[in-house]
Design a protein around this motif. Structure first.
Motif, PDB file in Angstrom:
ATOM      1  N   GLN A 288      37.529  39.643  39.558  1.00 30.96           N
ATOM      2  CA  GLN A 288      38.749  40.272  39.854  1.00 30.96           C
ATOM      3  C   GLN A 288      39.289  40.589  38.327  1.00 30.96           C
ATOM      4  O   GLN A 288      39.437  39.918  37.418  1.00 30.96           O
ATOM      5  CB  GLN A 288      39.900  39.250  40.371  1.00 30.96           C
ATOM      6  N   GLN A 289      39.812  42.226  38.030  1.00 29.70           N
ATOM      7  CA  GLN A 289      40.463  42.206  36.787  1.00 29.70           C
ATOM      8  C   GLN A 289      41.958  43.058  37.271  1.00 29.70           C
ATOM      9  O   GLN A 289      42.101  44.108  37.501  1.00 29.70           O
ATOM     10  CB  GLN A 289      39.765  43.078  35.983  1.00 29.70           C
ATOM     11  N   GLY A 290      42.807  42.057  37.609  1.00 27.37           N
ATOM     12  CA  GLY A 290      44.250  42.524  37.587  1.00 27.37           C
ATOM     13  C   GLY A 290      44.783  42.307  36.186  1.00 27.37           C
ATOM     14  O   GLY A 290      44.305  42.070  35.132  1.00 27.37           O
ATOM     15  N   LYS A 291      46.240  43.023  36.409  1.00 22.38           N
ATOM     16  CA  LYS A 291      46.734  42.873  35.109  1.00 22.38           C
ATOM     17  C   LYS A 291      46.945  41.563  34.399  1.00 22.38           C
ATOM     18  O   LYS A 291      46.863  40.616  35.036  1.00 22.38           O
ATOM     19  CB  LYS A 291      48.620  43.253  35.245  1.00 22.38           C
ATOM     20  N   TRP A 292      47.160  41.374  33.091  1.00 17.65           N
ATOM     21  CA  TRP A 292      47.447  39.962  32.611  1.00 17.65           C
ATOM     22  C   TRP A 292      48.956  39.814  32.304  1.00 17.65           C
ATOM     23  O   TRP A 292      49.617  40.477  31.877  1.00 17.65           O
ATOM     24  CB  TRP A 292      46.561  40.143  31.250  1.00 17.65           C
ATOM     25  N   THR A 300      53.799  41.598  31.179  1.00 15.42           N
ATOM     26  CA  THR A 300      52.435  41.775  31.771  1.00 15.42           C
ATOM     27  C   THR A 300      51.418  42.983  30.905  1.00 15.42           C
ATOM     28  O   THR A 300      52.499  43.851  30.237  1.00 15.42           O
ATOM     29  CB  THR A 300      52.497  42.220  32.946  1.00 15.42           C
ATOM     30  N   TRP A 304      43.324  42.440  28.005  1.00 10.16           N
ATOM     31  CA  TRP A 304      43.445  40.954  27.516  1.00 10.16           C
ATOM     32  C   TRP A 304      43.247  41.070  26.077  1.00 10.16           C
ATOM     33  O   TRP A 304      42.624  41.879  25.456  1.00 10.16           O
ATOM     34  CB  TRP A 304      42.392  40.056  28.161  1.00 10.16           C
ATOM     35  N   GLN A 319      45.457  35.825  34.230  1.00  7.35           N
ATOM     36  CA  GLN A 319      45.692  36.632  35.464  1.00  7.35           C
ATOM     37  C   GLN A 319      46.199  35.630  36.657  1.00  7.35           C
ATOM     38  O   GLN A 319      46.111  34.315  36.419  1.00  7.35           O
ATOM     39  CB  GLN A 319      44.274  37.042  36.212  1.00  7.35           C
ATOM     40  N   ASN A 322      43.820  33.746  38.404  1.00  4.33           N
ATOM     41  CA  ASN A 322      42.668  33.604  37.813  1.00  4.33           C
ATOM     42  C   ASN A 322      43.041  33.530  36.082  1.00  4.33           C
ATOM     43  O   ASN A 322      42.534  34.225  35.486  1.00  4.33           O
ATOM     44  CB  ASN A 322      41.981  34.824  38.222  1.00  4.33           C
ATOM     45  N   SER A 323      43.748  32.477  36.066  1.00  2.57           N
ATOM     46  CA  SER A 323      43.954  32.056  34.482  1.00  2.57           C
ATOM     47  C   SER A 323      42.925  31.824  33.541  1.00  2.57           C
ATOM     48  O   SER A 323      41.771  31.701  34.063  1.00  2.57           O
ATOM     49  CB  SER A 323      44.913  31.064  34.410  1.00  2.57           C
TER      50      SER A 323
END
Ligand SMILES: [Zn+2]
Length: 329
Positions: A288-292, A300, A304, A319, A322-323
């Motif tokens: 998963q690659q959502g905003k940081w 945000t 990264w 994330q 998904n930290s």
């Protein structure tokens, strides 16, 4: 009881001596040049006693006169100290209730009563900071560097302030000073490493990780993040082979961290290692690659970085589901 017995013994001795003198008055004759003085023994004893009392009284009076100025100063200092503490209490109370003008008025009185002490300077700096007077805050913080009690706080505050103003060399100097004052403090050591990383002092940053008082796993994670940042800088300058030498460490520590996989895939591609790059791209597509999200300031950002683009906190981006801590496991 012993004192009473001694007093009674003294009175008895005096009574016996007085009786002896009255019963045997005697005569004392003195010749001096052409003069002749004749008197009784009782008078001589009385004169000696009176002289002794007068000498004692005179000594006490002289001592009182000589000590008067210092006692006056002592009493005045005590009065000033009490007044100063009272004004200090008023100032702190006003500051706590956000009444900045009243806090400022009272702290000026404290300065007159107690002079420049670390506490008064510290409070003045806090008031100046709350009023937004940055120049005065800086000046007072620099004064606080001179006092052992406040030098660490002053160095950290000056470093943070220079950091916010993007004066990274000064921020690093102050961070190093704070670290030298309290070398066991992990937060001050991390502040030095963070600034060294932003300034591109990679080797110094990596070597300073050894002295951190944190678990080895955390050290490895920070070392891998710094290598990742260093690697990005290398490929920006087309130093692809040097970037390739960093991939092994980065992948072994951050095997599921999307920015690490993305970086290593790019490095493999630049070094004609297409198979390895493709393998990483496939793995990357499964993650998963959502905003940081910055856990420090809530900012945000799309990509990264080791430092948040808003507050410049190191290792604060993760994330939401998904930290960074989780993906490195
Ligand atoms: Zn932030």
């Amino acid at each position: 009881m012993i004192n009473l017995l001694l007093f009674l013994f003294f009175i008895a001795c005096v009574s016996i001596a007085a009786t002896l003198v009255v019963e045997n008055p005697g005569i004392v004759k003195m010749h001096w040049f052409d003069y002749q003085v004749e008197t009784s023994v009782a008078f001589i004893i009385f004169a000696i006693l009176i002289s002794a009392v007068l000498i004692v009284l005179l000594t006490l009076i002289i001592r009182l006169i000589f000590n008067a100025p210092s006692r006056f100063m002592e009493r005045r200092n005590v009065r000033q100290l009490k007044s100063g503490i009272t004004e200090l209490t008023y100032s702190i109370s006003a500051l706590a209730s956000s009444n900045i003008d009243a806090a400022d008025t009272h702290i000026r009185k404290v300065e007159k009563l107690l002079g420049n002490t670390p506490l008064t300077i510290l409070l003045s700096a806090q008031i100046a900071k709350t009023k937004g007077d940055e120049a005065k805050t800086q000046k007072l913080l620099e004064q606080l560097l001179e006092y052992k009690e406040t030098e660490y706080l002053a160095a950290r505050s000056l470093s943070d302030s220079a950091n916010k103003q993007d004066n990274l060399p000064k921020a690093l100097v102050m961070a190093k000073k704070a670290h030298s004052i309290d070398p066991k403090n992990a937060a001050s050591a991390l502040a030095v490493i963070s600034l060294q990383t932003r300034l591109g002092h990679w080797d110094e940053a990596i070597s300073n990780i050894h002295s951190l008082k944190i678990p080895r796993r955390e050290k490895n994670r920070i070392r891998a993040f710094i290598s990742l940042e260093r690697g990005k800088s290398l490929i920006e300058n087309s130093r692809d082979e040097e970037a390739l030498s960093l991939t092994k460490n980065i992948l072994s520590t951050l095997p599921k961290f999307p920015p690490a996989l993305d970086f290593c895939a790019e490095v493999y591609e630049r070094n004609q290692q297409a198979t390895k790059a493709k393998k990483l791209r496939v793995k990357l597509g499964q993650l998963q690659q959502g905003k940081w999200l910055c856990k420090s300031c809530g900012h945000t950002q799309d990509s990264w970085k080791l430092h948040c683009e808003s507050c410049m906190e190191m290792d604060s981006l993760g994330q939401p589901e998904n930290s960074i801590n989780n993906v490195s496991n």
